[in-house]
Structures are given as C-alpha cells and as structure tokens.
Design a protein around this motif. Structure first.
Motif, PDB file in Angstrom:
ATOM      1  N   SER A   1       0.422  -1.173   0.020  1.00  0.00           N
ATOM      2  CA  SER A   1      -0.233  -0.072  -0.502  1.00  0.00           C
ATOM      3  C   SER A   1       0.509   1.224  -0.096  1.00  0.00           C
ATOM      4  CB  SER A   1      -1.111   0.424   1.735  1.00  0.00           C
ATOM      5  OG  SER A   1      -0.220  -0.212   2.360  1.00  0.00           O
ATOM      6  N   MET A   2       2.568   1.128   0.612  1.00  0.00           N
ATOM      7  CA  MET A   2       2.656   2.379   0.650  1.00  0.00           C
ATOM      8  C   MET A   2       3.941   2.836  -0.285  1.00  0.00           C
ATOM      9  SD  MET A   2       4.389   1.856   5.048  1.00  0.00           S
ATOM     10  CE  MET A   2       5.543   4.001   4.692  1.00  0.00           C
ATOM     11  N   GLY A   3       3.537   1.594  -1.636  1.00  0.00           N
ATOM     12  CA  GLY A   3       4.571   1.805  -2.945  1.00  0.00           C
ATOM     13  C   GLY A   3       6.220   1.143  -2.884  1.00  0.00           C
ATOM     14  N   LEU A   4       6.048   0.529  -1.754  1.00  0.00           N
ATOM     15  CA  LEU A   4       7.754  -0.051  -0.878  1.00  0.00           C
ATOM     16  C   LEU A   4       8.162  -1.385  -2.288  1.00  0.00           C
ATOM     17  CD1 LEU A   4       7.044   0.304   2.676  1.00  0.00           C
ATOM     18  CD2 LEU A   4       8.175   2.047   1.665  1.00  0.00           C
ATOM     19  N   ALA A   5       7.664  -1.586  -2.451  1.00  0.00           N
ATOM     20  CA  ALA A   5       8.212  -2.865  -3.723  1.00  0.00           C
ATOM     21  C   ALA A   5       8.748  -1.541  -4.875  1.00  0.00           C
ATOM     22  CB  ALA A   5       7.058  -4.194  -3.707  1.00  0.00           C
ATOM     23  N   SER A   6       7.855  -0.917  -5.414  1.00  0.00           N
ATOM     24  CA  SER A   6       8.926  -1.050  -6.205  1.00  0.00           C
ATOM     25  C   SER A   6      10.052   0.740  -5.830  1.00  0.00           C
ATOM     26  CB  SER A   6       7.559   0.267  -7.059  1.00  0.00           C
ATOM     27  OG  SER A   6       7.636   1.761  -6.039  1.00  0.00           O
ATOM     28  N   GLN A   7      10.628   0.379  -4.764  1.00  0.00           N
ATOM     29  CA  GLN A   7      11.191   1.226  -3.862  1.00  0.00           C
ATOM     30  C   GLN A   7      13.119   0.647  -4.188  1.00  0.00           C
ATOM     31  OE1 GLN A   7      10.772   4.138  -1.164  1.00  0.00           O
ATOM     32  NE2 GLN A   7       8.528   4.985  -1.770  1.00  0.00           N
ATOM     33  N   GLN A   8      14.047   1.912  -3.982  1.00  0.00           N
ATOM     34  CA  GLN A   8      15.086   1.112  -3.490  1.00  0.00           C
ATOM     35  C   GLN A   8      15.263   1.645  -2.035  1.00  0.00           C
ATOM     36  OE1 GLN A   8      16.450  -1.161  -6.054  1.00  0.00           O
ATOM     37  NE2 GLN A   8      18.556  -1.913  -4.820  1.00  0.00           N
ATOM     38  N   LEU A   9      15.323   0.743  -1.445  1.00  0.00           N
ATOM     39  CA  LEU A   9      15.407   0.306   0.036  1.00  0.00           C
ATOM     40  C   LEU A   9      17.096   0.457   0.581  1.00  0.00           C
ATOM     41  CD1 LEU A   9      12.145  -0.458   0.915  1.00  0.00           C
ATOM     42  CD2 LEU A   9      12.315   1.349   0.781  1.00  0.00           C
ATOM     43  N   SER A  10      17.131   1.447   1.391  1.00  0.00           N
ATOM     44  CA  SER A  10      18.897   1.431   2.558  1.00  0.00           C
ATOM     45  C   SER A  10      19.310   0.848   4.125  1.00  0.00           C
ATOM     46  CB  SER A  10      18.957   2.613   1.898  1.00  0.00           C
ATOM     47  OG  SER A  10      18.247   3.459   3.430  1.00  0.00           O
TER      48      SER A  10
END
Length: 117
Positions: A65-74
């Motif tokens: 829901s926060m769209g984290l799957a499409s982000q590069q997380l550190s």
C-alpha cells in the motif's frame, strides 16, 4: 538472554509460542504492538542478524500500500520503517543467548526448539 518479539494478535506467533512451550517465566516476551520496538532494540537485533533488511517483512500489508516494492530501500530505510510501523518486523524474533532466529519458517522454529533445548 532469552527474548521474543511477537504480536499477541498474530495466530501464527501464538501457535509457535505454545508449540515451543515459551512462557513469561522462561522468556522476556515483548508484544510489539503494546510495547513498541525502540531503535536500541532494533540495533541489538541487527547486530545479531547482520542487517535491518533481514528483519524486515515484505509480507506486511503496508509494504504494497505504501508502494515500497517499487523503491530501492537502504538499510536506514528498513530501520526507520520498522521503528515507525511494528508490522514491518518479520516475526516472531527469538533471541537465545547470542543467537537470533527471525520468522516463522519451520526450519527457524525447529532451530529455536533446539536452541532452548
């Protein structure tokens, strides 16, 4: 030290705790919803597991829901997200002496059972 970070409303966590015979008398039990994880707790877990990412749950509903799957997380993103939202901690997390066991996979639960003997 014997500690478990879990969610009291999670049927899987409760089942595993019962299966392993864990009680307040043999483990320090922390319900992460009513006793939030602090940055210090998370740093301790990271020290044992090697990374914040290894403690992060991609199964949490907010992950999509926060769209984290499409982000590069550190690593710092993982830490911040877990501290801000308890559902991002992969659970349960067991600390037995200087070993950490993260998650509910059968091999993890079996390893905890052997560690607590």
């Amino acid at each position: 030290m014997r500690k478990i970070y879990y969610l009291a409303t999670c049927s899987t966590c409760i089942r595993i705790i019962k299966e392993l015979g864990i009680t307040d008398s043999n483990f320090d039990m922390q319900d992460i919803k009513t006793q939030p994880i602090t940055s210090d707790h998370l740093d301790e877990m990271k020290g044992l597991s090697g990374s914040y990412e290894s403690l992060f749950s991609r199964r949490a509903m907010k992950y999509k829901s926060m769209g984290l799957a499409s982000q590069q997380l550190s690593e710092q993103d993982y830490k911040r997200l877990i501290v801000e939202e308890y559902t991002f901690l992969k659970r349960p997390v067991f600390i037995v002496d200087n070993e950490i066991f993260v998650g509910n996979a059968k091999k993890i639960v079996d390893a905890v059972g052997q560690a607590i003997g």
